[in-house]
Scaffold this motif. Structure first.
Motif, short mmCIF file in Angstrom:
data_model
loop_
_atom_site.label_atom_id
_atom_site.label_comp_id
_atom_site.label_asym_id
_atom_site.label_seq_id
_atom_site.Cartn_x
_atom_site.Cartn_y
_atom_site.Cartn_z
N LYS A 91 41.32 -43.51 -2.92
CA LYS A 91 41.84 -43.78 -1.58
C LYS A 91 41.80 -42.51 -0.73
O LYS A 91 41.41 -42.54 0.45
N GLU A 92 42.20 -41.37 -1.32
CA GLU A 92 42.19 -40.10 -0.59
C GLU A 92 40.75 -39.69 -0.27
O GLU A 92 40.48 -39.19 0.83
N GLN A 93 39.85 -39.90 -1.21
CA GLN A 93 38.45 -39.58 -0.97
C GLN A 93 37.89 -40.36 0.22
O GLN A 93 37.28 -39.79 1.13
N GLU A 94 38.12 -41.66 0.21
CA GLU A 94 37.58 -42.51 1.26
C GLU A 94 38.13 -42.12 2.62
O GLU A 94 37.40 -42.10 3.62
N ALA A 95 39.43 -41.81 2.67
CA ALA A 95 40.05 -41.45 3.94
C ALA A 95 39.49 -40.13 4.48
O ALA A 95 39.18 -40.00 5.67
N ARG A 96 39.33 -39.14 3.59
CA ARG A 96 38.83 -37.83 4.00
C ARG A 96 37.37 -37.92 4.42
O ARG A 96 36.95 -37.32 5.43
N VAL A 97 36.56 -38.65 3.68
CA VAL A 97 35.15 -38.81 4.04
C VAL A 97 35.02 -39.52 5.37
O VAL A 97 34.22 -39.12 6.24
N ARG A 125 39.39 -29.34 1.80
CA ARG A 125 40.36 -28.51 2.52
C ARG A 125 40.48 -27.13 1.86
O ARG A 125 41.56 -26.74 1.38
N PRO A 126 39.39 -26.38 1.84
CA PRO A 126 39.43 -25.05 1.21
C PRO A 126 40.37 -24.12 1.96
O PRO A 126 40.56 -24.25 3.18
N ARG A 127 40.97 -23.21 1.23
CA ARG A 127 41.83 -22.22 1.88
C ARG A 127 41.01 -21.22 2.66
O ARG A 127 41.47 -20.63 3.64
#
Length: 319
Positions: free
Chosen positions: A103-109, A146-148
């Motif tokens: 779910k997190e993958q799909e939202a971020r993509v 979301r790299p630092r």
């Protein structure tokens, strides 16, 4: 904050510098080929091991950590997209490796596809995209976890001039919108000045000068930096003295010269650029350059021209 104190030697080359970047800052590394820009990025990313020194970010020493544990995003010049994956799958690659939930993958993509204006291309393979579209996919993939810290190595270098100009402002808006501490390697001063909050100039593995773009351009530290940044009026001590300045090297910026004044020069060369005209003029035996927006059709080579010279605008240079 990113804090660097690094040394790395190769046959015929040695990098040794200290540098820092603030949280959320875009810092451009600017210098000629072989100055150590890409080497520095690889040391930060963990792709190279320093001979001495450290990489610290947000108070943590990253030096002993392998690349995958540093939380660093890296965008290579050739993008290195996976040809067998779709655009959406390329963007999601780092999320899968980091074990984000589906779910997190799909939202971020989905978020990045919209932000990068790639939604219509989500199901395409990289080879079906233009160079500019591939660049945006590579950037989205680097940003996805979301790299630092984000490292960009000549991100526009593989594009033709038209695409570079088109994507330069897109990249600037994206980097500032994400608010990620970013180091950008480039050999192009225009890109560096537009993208970065600060510019660090490297030469032969050494940090020559660092500061806001306007400051670095207006007040280069030495003659090499001034020449690298494209300044033309670099005066020797003898030329400085001939123009009424102390006998030491100076940069004579465009603001110090103007058409119209109480001095007379002779036009030696006229360069037409379309929207502006460049003039090389002999003034008091010194060849100086100035530009004007007016086409000035009457100022041909050999013409005498009145000039104004403001010596107070001259910038003293180190040897």
């Amino acid at each position: 904050m990113l804090e660097l104190s690094l040394q790395k030697a190769f046959p015929g080359f040695r990098l040794a510098l200290e540098l820092s970047a603030k949280e959320g800052e875009v810092l451009a590394l600017l210098g000629p080929s072989g100055s150590g820009k890409s080497t520095l990025l690889k040391l930060i990313a963990g792709l190279l091991t320093p001979d001495r020194g450290f990489v610290r970010f947000q108070g943590q020493d990253l030096t002993p950590l392998p690349p995958e544990r540093r939380g660093v995003g890296f965008l290579f010049q050739d993008y290195a997209l996976f040809p067998h994956l779709t655009v959406a799958e390329n963007i999601a690659f780092g999320l899968v490796e980091a074990r984000w939930s589906r779910k997190e993958q799909e939202a971020r993509v989905r978020e990045l596809l919209e932000r990068m204006e790639l939604s219509p291309h989500a199901g395409k393979r990289p080879q079906e995209l233009s160079g500019g579209e591939q660049q945006r996919v590579a950037l989205a993939r680097a940003l996805a976890p979301r790299p630092r810290l984000l490292l960009l190595d000549e991100p526009l270098g593989a594009l033709d001039l038209r695409l570079r100009e088109e994507l330069l402002f897109f990249l600037r808006k994206t980097l500032r919108g994400e608010g990620i501490t970013t180091l950008v390697v480039t050999h192009d001063q225009g890109e560096a000045f537009l993208l970065a909050h600060r510019v660090a100039i490297l030469n032969k593995g050494r940090l020559v000068q660092v500061g806001p773009p306007e400051e670095v351009y207006a007040r280069p530290q030495d003659a090499w930096t001034a020449r690298f940044l494209g300044h033309k009026n670099l005066l020797s001590p003898e030329e400085s003295q001939a123009l009424g300045l102390p006998p030491r090297p100076h940069l004579l910026p465009q603001a110090a010269l103007r058409l119209g004044g109480d001095q007379e020069g002779v036009v030696e060369e006229r360069l037409f650029f379309g929207s502006r005209v460049g003039l090389w003029v002999r003034l008091r035996g010194v060849r100086v350059y100035l530009e004007a927006l007016d086409p000035l059709p009457h100022l041909e080579e050999g013409a005498r021209v009145p000039l104004g010279l403001d010596p107070s605008q001259a910038v003293p240079l180190e040897g």
